[in-house]
Design a protein around this motif. Sequence first.
Motif, PDB file in Angstrom:
ATOM      1  N   ALA A  16       0.734  -1.093  -0.137  1.00 53.48           N
ATOM      2  CA  ALA A  16       0.062  -0.001   0.096  1.00 53.48           C
ATOM      3  C   ALA A  16       0.698   1.150  -0.023  1.00 53.48           C
ATOM      4  CB  ALA A  16      -1.002   0.007   1.199  1.00 53.48           C
ATOM      5  N   GLY A  17       0.154   2.230  -0.411  1.00 57.20           N
ATOM      6  CA  GLY A  17       0.989   3.637  -0.331  1.00 57.20           C
ATOM      7  C   GLY A  17       2.033   3.780  -1.448  1.00 57.20           C
ATOM      8  N   PRO A  18       3.302   4.502  -1.506  1.00 57.87           N
ATOM      9  CA  PRO A  18       4.100   4.607  -2.428  1.00 57.87           C
ATOM     10  C   PRO A  18       4.646   3.295  -2.889  1.00 57.87           C
ATOM     11  CG  PRO A  18       4.352   6.319  -1.108  1.00 57.87           C
ATOM     12  CD  PRO A  18       3.347   5.338  -0.296  1.00 57.87           C
ATOM     13  N   HIS A  19       4.921   2.412  -2.223  1.00 53.60           N
ATOM     14  CA  HIS A  19       5.462   1.229  -2.479  1.00 53.60           C
ATOM     15  C   HIS A  19       4.567   0.149  -2.772  1.00 53.60           C
ATOM     16  CE1 HIS A  19      10.171   1.901  -1.447  1.00 53.60           C
ATOM     17  NE2 HIS A  19       9.521   2.589  -0.674  1.00 53.60           N
ATOM     18  N   TYR A  20       3.472   0.405  -3.081  1.00 50.58           N
ATOM     19  CA  TYR A  20       2.517  -0.721  -4.006  1.00 50.58           C
ATOM     20  C   TYR A  20       3.289  -1.283  -5.095  1.00 50.58           C
ATOM     21  CZ  TYR A  20      -1.809  -2.626  -5.463  1.00 50.58           C
ATOM     22  OH  TYR A  20      -2.784  -3.582  -5.871  1.00 50.58           O
ATOM     23  N   CYS A  21       3.287  -2.768  -4.973  1.00 49.57           N
ATOM     24  CA  CYS A  21       4.075  -3.496  -5.823  1.00 49.57           C
ATOM     25  C   CYS A  21       4.012  -3.083  -7.365  1.00 49.57           C
ATOM     26  CB  CYS A  21       3.509  -4.919  -5.749  1.00 49.57           C
ATOM     27  SG  CYS A  21       4.638  -5.921  -6.864  1.00 49.57           S
ATOM     28  N   VAL A  22       5.262  -2.530  -7.819  1.00 52.37           N
ATOM     29  CA  VAL A  22       5.462  -2.069  -9.175  1.00 52.37           C
ATOM     30  C   VAL A  22       5.123  -3.319 -10.220  1.00 52.37           C
ATOM     31  CG1 VAL A  22       7.838  -2.729  -9.413  1.00 52.37           C
ATOM     32  CG2 VAL A  22       6.855  -0.878 -10.728  1.00 52.37           C
ATOM     33  N   GLY A  23       5.316  -4.565  -9.743  1.00 51.89           N
ATOM     34  CA  GLY A  23       4.660  -5.414 -10.701  1.00 51.89           C
ATOM     35  C   GLY A  23       3.442  -6.226 -10.332  1.00 51.89           C
ATOM     36  N   ALA A  24       2.454  -5.485  -9.735  1.00 50.05           N
ATOM     37  CA  ALA A  24       1.229  -5.934  -9.457  1.00 50.05           C
ATOM     38  C   ALA A  24       0.328  -6.587 -10.590  1.00 50.05           C
ATOM     39  CB  ALA A  24       0.423  -4.895  -8.713  1.00 50.05           C
ATOM     40  N   SER A  25       0.563  -5.923 -11.702  1.00 52.26           N
ATOM     41  CA  SER A  25      -0.096  -6.611 -12.715  1.00 52.26           C
ATOM     42  C   SER A  25       0.365  -7.810 -13.201  1.00 52.26           C
ATOM     43  CB  SER A  25       0.008  -5.392 -13.954  1.00 52.26           C
ATOM     44  OG  SER A  25       1.300  -5.458 -14.386  1.00 52.26           O
ATOM     45  N   VAL A  26       1.609  -7.966 -13.005  1.00 48.81           N
ATOM     46  CA  VAL A  26       2.105  -9.209 -13.412  1.00 48.81           C
ATOM     47  C   VAL A  26       1.782 -10.455 -12.383  1.00 48.81           C
ATOM     48  CG1 VAL A  26       4.367 -10.584 -13.650  1.00 48.81           C
ATOM     49  CG2 VAL A  26       4.028  -8.500 -14.662  1.00 48.81           C
ATOM     50  N   GLY A  27       1.742 -10.021 -11.080  1.00 52.61           N
ATOM     51  CA  GLY A  27       1.361 -10.933  -9.921  1.00 52.61           C
ATOM     52  C   GLY A  27      -0.031 -11.170 -10.028  1.00 52.61           C
ATOM     53  N   ARG A  28      -1.019 -10.278 -10.430  1.00 50.27           N
ATOM     54  CA  ARG A  28      -2.358 -10.599 -10.789  1.00 50.27           C
ATOM     55  C   ARG A  28      -2.563 -11.539 -12.020  1.00 50.27           C
ATOM     56  NH1 ARG A  28      -3.410  -5.087  -8.575  1.00 50.27           N
ATOM     57  NH2 ARG A  28      -4.781  -5.411  -6.917  1.00 50.27           N
TER      58      ARG A  28
END
Length: 414
Positions: free
Chosen positions: A349-361
């Motif tokens: 959450a916040g500024p460090h929200y996972c940059v690769g979230a789209s890949v993880g999902r």
Amino acid sequence: MTPEPTDRELAEPDLTDPATYRRTDYLALWRAVRRHRPIARLDSPRYGPFWSVTTHDLACQVLEDPVRFTSTRGMRLGADEAAVGAAAGRMLVVADGAEHARLRAAHAPWFRSNEVAAMRDALRRRLETELEPMVTGEPVEIVQRLASAVPTWVVGRMLGTDDADTARLAALVRTAFAEETDPAERTSRRAASAHVFGYFADLLESRRADPRADVVSALAHEPDPERRLTDEEILLSCDGLVNGGLGTSRHAVSGTLLAFARHPDQWLRLRRDASLLPSAVEEVLRWASPPMHLMRTATREVELGGARIGAGDRVVLWIPSCNRDESVFAEPDAFRIDRRPNRHLSLGAGPHYCVGASVGRMEVRVLLQVLLAKVDRIELRAEPVRSASTFLHGLDRLEVVLLPIHRADREVTV
């Protein structure tokens, strides 16, 4: 009904003992700690003193305030302080403020590029091939045959490396970032880390001369001088992306299979209504909660949840506990694929929200799509073996049976 932990366990919970998470009652321990001591100062025999946070609201307050709670002094317990100091401000996970924004801006374009869509299609084809011999009604061990393989394929696609090279790199990364239980292992960890950086240095040189569609090429040939990284920053970026991609994704894959094996009614519901796929992905990430903890360090004296935290104090957020906080999630131990809203913290959450979230999902979504087309039911063959780890939350072994759909039923499109 699992009994509540004893008064001694509540007074002195050693949340940093990896063996804690192989106990059958560790979720009950967290539930009791959330109720009685949502923020507490602990003194770990392994890692020394720190503040333990087990509730969603307090964790969000920390994650969303990098001014008072910095990442630059490390984001996990047990990290090598010298290595963290050398990487601070130059590696995404240990940078804040303007430096973090600059590093994130350099990474973001590739994760929004067409290559992610191409990676999705390649993963689907690979999974269709690899799953076919597993969907037979015979027992299959998921962690080694699938959960470890999926993130390795994805990392290979991100780096543009072949299967053999990626497998060797994955083995080195797992050694380099292994949770240290014996000081004698420190030498092998450092040697593996040196090999990893040597590999990335060679890869960077290769991609400068012969750019491809991978993330290393994108970073090496960034045209915008404002977003251009130094070679050292690119090597640190590779290290962070690969470690993140191999670690949590493995547990997301095995967690997907375990969730639906434990809750066959939810699998049947998803098979009948594929429109629930997006919310099912989020619920898998919440229920499995692959990251065990995140850490920040207070930059000044600050009050959090009624506690006075001193400047320099470490604050550790236990993500699986936060993701089962009763004040945020109704019936938090239930697995419900229609759960909305779902404010889980598995991607931060916040500024460090996972940059690769789209890949993880994408990994979880494609896995589910392929399973939906092939699998009628997922059944546990034996009780899973949980990982003894305080950094990642998942499984070492998961044996299931994947029962195939009758051919006539395979007309369903997902």
